[in-house]
Design an enzyme around this catalytic site. Structure first.
Site, PDB file in Angstrom:
ATOM      1  N   GLY A 169     -34.785  -3.163 -54.368  1.00 45.53           N
ATOM      2  CA  GLY A 169     -34.188  -3.607 -53.099  1.00 45.53           C
ATOM      3  C   GLY A 169     -33.277  -4.794 -53.362  1.00 45.53           C
TER       4      GLY A 169
ATOM      5  N   PHE B 119     -25.446 -14.392 -36.607  1.00 45.55           N
ATOM      6  CA  PHE B 119     -26.641 -14.787 -35.832  1.00 45.55           C
ATOM      7  C   PHE B 119     -26.972 -16.252 -36.007  1.00 45.55           C
ATOM      8  CE2 PHE B 119     -30.459 -15.376 -38.498  1.00 45.55           C
ATOM      9  CZ  PHE B 119     -30.039 -14.901 -39.723  1.00 45.55           C
TER      10      PHE B 119
ATOM     11  N   CYS C  57     -35.234 -10.584 -38.559  1.00 46.71           N
ATOM     12  CA  CYS C  57     -36.688 -10.628 -38.738  1.00 46.71           C
ATOM     13  C   CYS C  57     -37.517 -11.104 -37.554  1.00 46.71           C
ATOM     14  CB  CYS C  57     -37.015 -11.464 -39.961  1.00 46.71           C
ATOM     15  SG  CYS C  57     -36.430 -10.637 -41.452  1.00 46.71           S
TER      16      CYS C  57
ATOM     17  N   PHE D 275     -40.004 -16.765 -47.655  1.00 49.55           N
ATOM     18  CA  PHE D 275     -39.795 -17.606 -46.466  1.00 49.55           C
ATOM     19  C   PHE D 275     -38.369 -18.152 -46.365  1.00 49.55           C
ATOM     20  CE2 PHE D 275     -44.383 -17.842 -47.299  1.00 49.55           C
ATOM     21  CZ  PHE D 275     -44.892 -17.514 -46.034  1.00 49.55           C
ATOM     22  N   LEU D 276     -37.455 -17.686 -47.214  1.00 48.25           N
ATOM     23  CA  LEU D 276     -36.095 -18.246 -47.169  1.00 48.25           C
ATOM     24  C   LEU D 276     -35.450 -17.950 -45.817  1.00 48.25           C
ATOM     25  CD1 LEU D 276     -33.661 -15.917 -47.370  1.00 48.25           C
ATOM     26  CD2 LEU D 276     -34.462 -15.766 -49.695  1.00 48.25           C
TER      27      LEU D 276
ATOM     28  N   GLU E 123     -31.633 -17.435 -44.011  1.00 48.94           N
ATOM     29  CA  GLU E 123     -30.247 -17.172 -44.390  1.00 48.94           C
ATOM     30  C   GLU E 123     -29.385 -18.395 -44.077  1.00 48.94           C
ATOM     31  OE1 GLU E 123     -28.822 -13.316 -43.041  1.00 48.94           O
ATOM     32  OE2 GLU E 123     -30.805 -12.496 -43.463  1.00 48.94           O
TER      33      GLU E 123
ATOM     34  N   LEU F 219     -46.079 -13.006 -41.096  1.00 41.10           N
ATOM     35  CA  LEU F 219     -45.787 -12.613 -39.708  1.00 41.10           C
ATOM     36  C   LEU F 219     -46.006 -13.804 -38.778  1.00 41.10           C
ATOM     37  CD1 LEU F 219     -47.454  -9.077 -39.346  1.00 41.10           C
ATOM     38  CD2 LEU F 219     -45.059  -9.622 -39.798  1.00 41.10           C
TER      39      LEU F 219
ATOM     40  N   GLY G 144     -31.135  -6.589 -51.410  1.00 40.32           N
ATOM     41  CA  GLY G 144     -30.600  -7.058 -50.135  1.00 40.32           C
ATOM     42  C   GLY G 144     -30.528  -8.572 -50.062  1.00 40.32           C
TER      43      GLY G 144
HETATM   44  P1  NAD Z   1     -31.829  -5.541 -46.709  1.00 39.56           P
HETATM   45  O1  NAD Z   1     -31.668  -4.379 -45.804  1.00 39.56           O
HETATM   46  O2  NAD Z   1     -30.707  -6.511 -46.875  1.00 39.56           O
HETATM   47  O3  NAD Z   1     -32.150  -4.988 -48.200  1.00 39.56           O
HETATM   48  C1  NAD Z   1     -33.067  -3.999 -48.465  1.00 39.56           C
HETATM   49  C2  NAD Z   1     -32.502  -3.123 -49.591  1.00 39.56           C
HETATM   50  O4  NAD Z   1     -33.518  -2.197 -50.003  1.00 39.56           O
HETATM   51  C3  NAD Z   1     -31.292  -2.284 -49.164  1.00 39.56           C
HETATM   52  O5  NAD Z   1     -30.181  -2.607 -49.977  1.00 39.56           O
HETATM   53  C4  NAD Z   1     -31.760  -0.832 -49.368  1.00 39.56           C
HETATM   54  O6  NAD Z   1     -30.743   0.045 -49.830  1.00 39.56           O
HETATM   55  C5  NAD Z   1     -32.859  -0.992 -50.406  1.00 39.56           C
HETATM   56  N1  NAD Z   1     -33.806   0.110 -50.460  1.00 39.56           N
HETATM   57  C6  NAD Z   1     -34.436   0.736 -49.431  1.00 39.56           C
HETATM   58  N2  NAD Z   1     -35.255   1.707 -49.906  1.00 39.56           N
HETATM   59  C7  NAD Z   1     -35.142   1.678 -51.267  1.00 39.56           C
HETATM   60  C8  NAD Z   1     -35.750   2.428 -52.323  1.00 39.56           C
HETATM   61  N3  NAD Z   1     -36.643   3.395 -52.074  1.00 39.56           N
HETATM   62  N4  NAD Z   1     -35.411   2.131 -53.600  1.00 39.56           N
HETATM   63  C9  NAD Z   1     -34.502   1.153 -53.865  1.00 39.56           C
HETATM   64  N5  NAD Z   1     -33.911   0.409 -52.914  1.00 39.56           N
HETATM   65  C10 NAD Z   1     -34.227   0.661 -51.620  1.00 39.56           C
HETATM   66  O7  NAD Z   1     -33.145  -6.280 -46.283  1.00 39.56           O
HETATM   67  P2  NAD Z   1     -33.530  -7.830 -46.497  1.00 39.56           P
HETATM   68  O8  NAD Z   1     -32.919  -8.657 -45.425  1.00 39.56           O
HETATM   69  O9  NAD Z   1     -33.317  -8.199 -47.924  1.00 39.56           O
HETATM   70  O10 NAD Z   1     -35.089  -7.777 -46.188  1.00 39.56           O
HETATM   71  C11 NAD Z   1     -35.993  -7.155 -47.059  1.00 39.56           C
HETATM   72  C12 NAD Z   1     -37.400  -7.504 -46.649  1.00 39.56           C
HETATM   73  O11 NAD Z   1     -37.581  -8.928 -46.767  1.00 39.56           O
HETATM   74  C13 NAD Z   1     -37.750  -7.180 -45.191  1.00 39.56           C
HETATM   75  O12 NAD Z   1     -39.100  -6.800 -45.139  1.00 39.56           O
HETATM   76  C14 NAD Z   1     -37.564  -8.490 -44.475  1.00 39.56           C
HETATM   77  O13 NAD Z   1     -38.404  -8.595 -43.343  1.00 39.56           O
HETATM   78  C15 NAD Z   1     -38.000  -9.496 -45.513  1.00 39.56           C
HETATM   79  N6  NAD Z   1     -37.387 -10.824 -45.388  1.00 39.56           N
HETATM   80  C16 NAD Z   1     -36.054 -10.964 -45.104  1.00 39.56           C
HETATM   81  C17 NAD Z   1     -35.479 -12.228 -45.038  1.00 39.56           C
HETATM   82  C18 NAD Z   1     -34.023 -12.432 -44.712  1.00 39.56           C
HETATM   83  O14 NAD Z   1     -33.607 -13.577 -44.551  1.00 39.56           O
HETATM   84  N7  NAD Z   1     -33.203 -11.405 -44.613  1.00 39.56           N
HETATM   85  C19 NAD Z   1     -36.266 -13.356 -45.309  1.00 39.56           C
HETATM   86  C20 NAD Z   1     -37.610 -13.184 -45.617  1.00 39.56           C
HETATM   87  C21 NAD Z   1     -38.155 -11.908 -45.662  1.00 39.56           C
HETATM   88  C1  UGA Z   2     -36.158 -16.919 -40.441  1.00 43.81           C
HETATM   89  C2  UGA Z   2     -37.175 -17.957 -40.923  1.00 43.81           C
HETATM   90  O1  UGA Z   2     -36.670 -19.260 -40.651  1.00 43.81           O
HETATM   91  C3  UGA Z   2     -37.433 -17.799 -42.421  1.00 43.81           C
HETATM   92  O2  UGA Z   2     -38.447 -18.702 -42.842  1.00 43.81           O
HETATM   93  C4  UGA Z   2     -37.875 -16.373 -42.699  1.00 43.81           C
HETATM   94  O3  UGA Z   2     -38.060 -16.167 -44.088  1.00 43.81           O
HETATM   95  C5  UGA Z   2     -36.824 -15.412 -42.200  1.00 43.81           C
HETATM   96  O4  UGA Z   2     -36.626 -15.626 -40.775  1.00 43.81           O
HETATM   97  C6  UGA Z   2     -37.208 -13.969 -42.358  1.00 43.81           C
HETATM   98  O5  UGA Z   2     -38.362 -13.631 -42.454  1.00 43.81           O
HETATM   99  O6  UGA Z   2     -36.246 -13.182 -42.332  1.00 43.81           O
HETATM  100  P1  UGA Z   2     -33.523 -16.699 -40.496  1.00 43.81           P
HETATM  101  O7  UGA Z   2     -33.752 -15.639 -39.468  1.00 43.81           O
HETATM  102  O8  UGA Z   2     -32.681 -16.369 -41.662  1.00 43.81           O
HETATM  103  O9  UGA Z   2     -34.930 -17.195 -41.076  1.00 43.81           O
HETATM  104  O10 UGA Z   2     -32.864 -17.988 -39.804  1.00 43.81           O
HETATM  105  P2  UGA Z   2     -33.450 -19.152 -38.865  1.00 43.81           P
HETATM  106  O11 UGA Z   2     -32.885 -20.425 -39.324  1.00 43.81           O
HETATM  107  O12 UGA Z   2     -34.908 -19.062 -38.724  1.00 43.81           O
HETATM  108  O13 UGA Z   2     -32.777 -18.818 -37.454  1.00 43.81           O
HETATM  109  C7  UGA Z   2     -33.165 -17.682 -36.703  1.00 43.81           C
HETATM  110  C8  UGA Z   2     -32.472 -17.696 -35.365  1.00 43.81           C
HETATM  111  O14 UGA Z   2     -32.990 -18.738 -34.522  1.00 43.81           O
HETATM  112  C9  UGA Z   2     -30.968 -17.948 -35.434  1.00 43.81           C
HETATM  113  O15 UGA Z   2     -30.310 -17.130 -34.496  1.00 43.81           O
HETATM  114  C10 UGA Z   2     -30.842 -19.409 -35.061  1.00 43.81           C
HETATM  115  O16 UGA Z   2     -29.585 -19.742 -34.554  1.00 43.81           O
HETATM  116  C11 UGA Z   2     -31.927 -19.524 -34.013  1.00 43.81           C
HETATM  117  N1  UGA Z   2     -32.416 -20.903 -33.805  1.00 43.81           N
HETATM  118  C12 UGA Z   2     -32.995 -21.578 -34.838  1.00 43.81           C
HETATM  119  C13 UGA Z   2     -32.322 -21.491 -32.545  1.00 43.81           C
HETATM  120  O17 UGA Z   2     -31.807 -20.876 -31.593  1.00 43.81           O
HETATM  121  N2  UGA Z   2     -32.809 -22.758 -32.370  1.00 43.81           N
HETATM  122  C14 UGA Z   2     -33.400 -23.455 -33.377  1.00 43.81           C
HETATM  123  O18 UGA Z   2     -33.831 -24.602 -33.141  1.00 43.81           O
HETATM  124  C15 UGA Z   2     -33.490 -22.863 -34.628  1.00 43.81           C
END
Ligand code: NAD
Ligand code: UGA
Length: 458
Positions: free
Chosen positions: A9, A335, A273, A159-160, A162, A218, A11
């Site tokens: 993955g 976002f 998320c 927990f990162l 974006e 979660l 992503g």
């Molecule tokens: P994303 O959609 O950007 O990336 C996921 C990738 O997995 C895609 O590129 C997809 O093509 C690939 N994929 C799917 N099935 C596959 C397979 N069978 N083999 C190989 N590759 C495959 O998703 P993301 O934002 O990176 O999130 C991934 C997970 O991490 C989610 O569960 C999300 O909740 C969690 N998460 C995301 C963030 C965030 O900031 N985006 C932060 C913390 C946790």
């Molecule tokens: C969030 C969490 O902060 C991460 O710890 C977690 O790993 C991630 O979800 C995930 O699981 O994907 P993210 O969604 O990238 O991270 O960004 P945040 O900074 O949390 O902001 C989320 C949304 O809330 C944004 O739309 C932001 O503008 C909004 N926000 C944030 C507010 O409206 N008010 C605030 O005070 C803070």
């Protein structure tokens, strides 16, 4: 012998996380695989598939040295005994649990692929966010064949956030590793712990049982989103009472038991998320018969919809109850700031609702116009995409700030005002502008949770 790591993955999580591991553990060979060839090609190019401050430098320093991107998922599984899985886990759109439960099809496909291709024992690490007890299903699939190969499943949620991903990865509040409380489980856990311990102080690496780890991810997202919904409910009350939500948030947040972060009232939270993970939590609670608990958390998402709807109604009523034919500029579509990601962005909701009111919508964003075009392609409406905010605002009746990009704080609003239709309006969905100054220029200004500043007689 070089140690090797695979991540399935590529992503927003897989790419940056593995780049950080590669940069901190130069004696490891890190491979990131994905089924999406375009994504892998982009990771191997100068034009990375995601925008994240600091990511370009990190990739430049590691790619081709000890970090590799490939579409060879099967080969990757054969050659690596430590496998992180960070595939997407969106909300299910069909069948039982549609709109609530996590769609685990990509997850299960990965488990089966690991099983089919593994020729030696593996540690499989859940990096994706998953419902609690997913590791059990993973173990059952992986250990369904009678042979000498064994699998240890760990949970290591990410927990990162974006926009600050690289900083968060370099200096995390904590790293969480959950395992089975067995000798094998603890041994697997230590293998992963050693990787993080290269740059993260040991006291910030938490080890727990595997279910606590899955659930904590979660819950962390639910608590963060809950704070935003809480302050957003108060913003509605402030608008009725002449209190100022920023002043209230400051006064409340200075209590060290409450804390100051995540109390910025806004047009609503977005991102891939928060909503998905809360609904996942709600679904789990209902599954276990905890209706009251489920209802409690579901309101966090309900309030977020309410806040976005309130924003549209405020625009509509301020602009004399009709938006039809009016040109409205959305400043920002991502976002949040410092990302090009638009998943679940409140701007999508606002653009759709404005189109339903027959407004003409001009979208401006420094990094997210490509994604905005994709998001709005399926929606009927007059949408224009103009990156330069001065050009975007020309001839508009209103500006609506959707994303807290720094660049919008310092625009020349006098110059913008001159080129707009009058009376000109600003709806600041992020409370980032100097409202008094904008009012003095001539704008009618509508912040979130603060009294509006208008030139109309009450
Ligand atoms: P994303 O959609 O950007 O990336 C996921 C990738 O997995 C895609 O590129 C997809 O093509 C690939 N994929 C799917 N099935 C596959 C397979 N069978 N083999 C190989 N590759 C495959 O998703 P993301 O934002 O990176 O999130 C991934 C997970 O991490 C989610 O569960 C999300 O909740 C969690 N998460 C995301 C963030 C965030 O900031 N985006 C932060 C913390 C946790
Ligand atoms: C969030 C969490 O902060 C991460 O710890 C977690 O790993 C991630 O979800 C995930 O699981 O994907 P993210 O969604 O990238 O991270 O960004 P945040 O900074 O949390 O902001 C989320 C949304 O809330 C944004 O739309 C932001 O503008 C909004 N926000 C944030 C507010 O409206 N008010 C605030 O005070 C803070």
């Amino acid at each position: 012998m070089t140690k090797t790591i695979l991540c399935i993955g590529a992503g927003y999580v897989g790419g940056p996380t593995m780049a950080m591991i590669a940069s901190k553990c130069t004696d490891y060979r890190v491979t990131v695989v994905d089924i999406n060839p375009q994504r892998i090609a982009a990771w191997n190019s100068e034009d990375l598939p995601i925008y994240e401050p600091g990511l370009d430098d990190l990739i430049r320093a590691t790619r081709g040295k000890n970090l590799f991107f490939s579409t060879d998922v099967e080969g990757g599984i054969r050659d690596n005994d430590i496998i992180f899985v960070s595939v997407n886990t969106p909300t299910k759109t069909f069948g039982a649990g549609a709109g609530m439960a996590a769609d685990l099809q990509y997850w299960e496909k990965t488990a089966r692929q690991i099983l089919e291709n593994a020729q030696s024992s593996k540690i499989v690490i859940e990096k994706s966010t998953l419902p609690v007890k997913t590791a059990l299903a993973m173990e059952r699939i992986l250990n369904s064949q009678a042979n000498d190969i064994s699998f240890d499943v760990l949970s290591n949620p990410e927990f990162l956030a974006e926009g600050s991903a690289i900083r968060d990865l370099e200096n995390p509040d904590r790293v969480l590793i959950g395992s089975r409380e067995t000798d094998r489980g603890r041994q697997a856990r230590n293998t992963i712990l050693e990787i993080y311990a290269r740059w993260i102080p040991r006291e910030r690496i938490l080890t727990t049982n595997i279910w606590s780890s899955e659930l904590s991810k979660l819950v962390a997202n639910a608590f963060l989103a809950q704070r935003i919904s809480s302050i957003n409910t108060i913003s509605a009350l402030c608008e009725k009472t002449e209190a100022d939500v920023a002043e209230v948030a400051r006064a409340v947040g200075m209590d060290s038991r409450i804390g100051a972060k995540f109390l910025n009232a806004s047009v609503g939270f977005g991102g891939s998320c928060f909503k998905k993970d809360i609904l996942n939590l709600v679904y789990l609670c209902r599954f276990y018969g905890l209706e009251e608990v489920a209802d409690y958390w579901e309101r966090v998402v309900g309030i977020n919809v309410y806040q976005q709807e309130r924003f549209i109604m405020s625009m509509l009523t301020a602009m004399f109850n009709t938006l039809a034919g009016k040109r409205i500029c959305l400043l920002g579509f991502a976002f949040k700031a410092n990302t090009g990601d638009t998943r679940e962005s409140p701007a999508i909701f606002i653009a759709r609702r404005l189109a339903e009111e027959h407004a003409e919508v001009v979208i401006s964003d420094p990094k997210a116009l490509g994604n905005a075009r994709l998001d709005l392609a399926k929606i009927d409406g007059a949408f224009h995409y103009i990156e330069d905010p001065y050009e975007a605002a020309k001839g508009c009746h209103a500006l609506a700030v959707m994303t807290e990009w720094d660049l919008y704080r310092t625009l020349d609003y006098e110059k913008i005002y001159e080129k707009m239709d009058k009376p000109a309006f600003i709806f600041d969905g992020r409370n980032i502008l100097d409202h008094k100054r904008c009012f003095e220029i001539g704008f009618n200004v509508y912040p979130i949770g603060k009294p509006p500043l208008t030139h109309f007689e009450v």
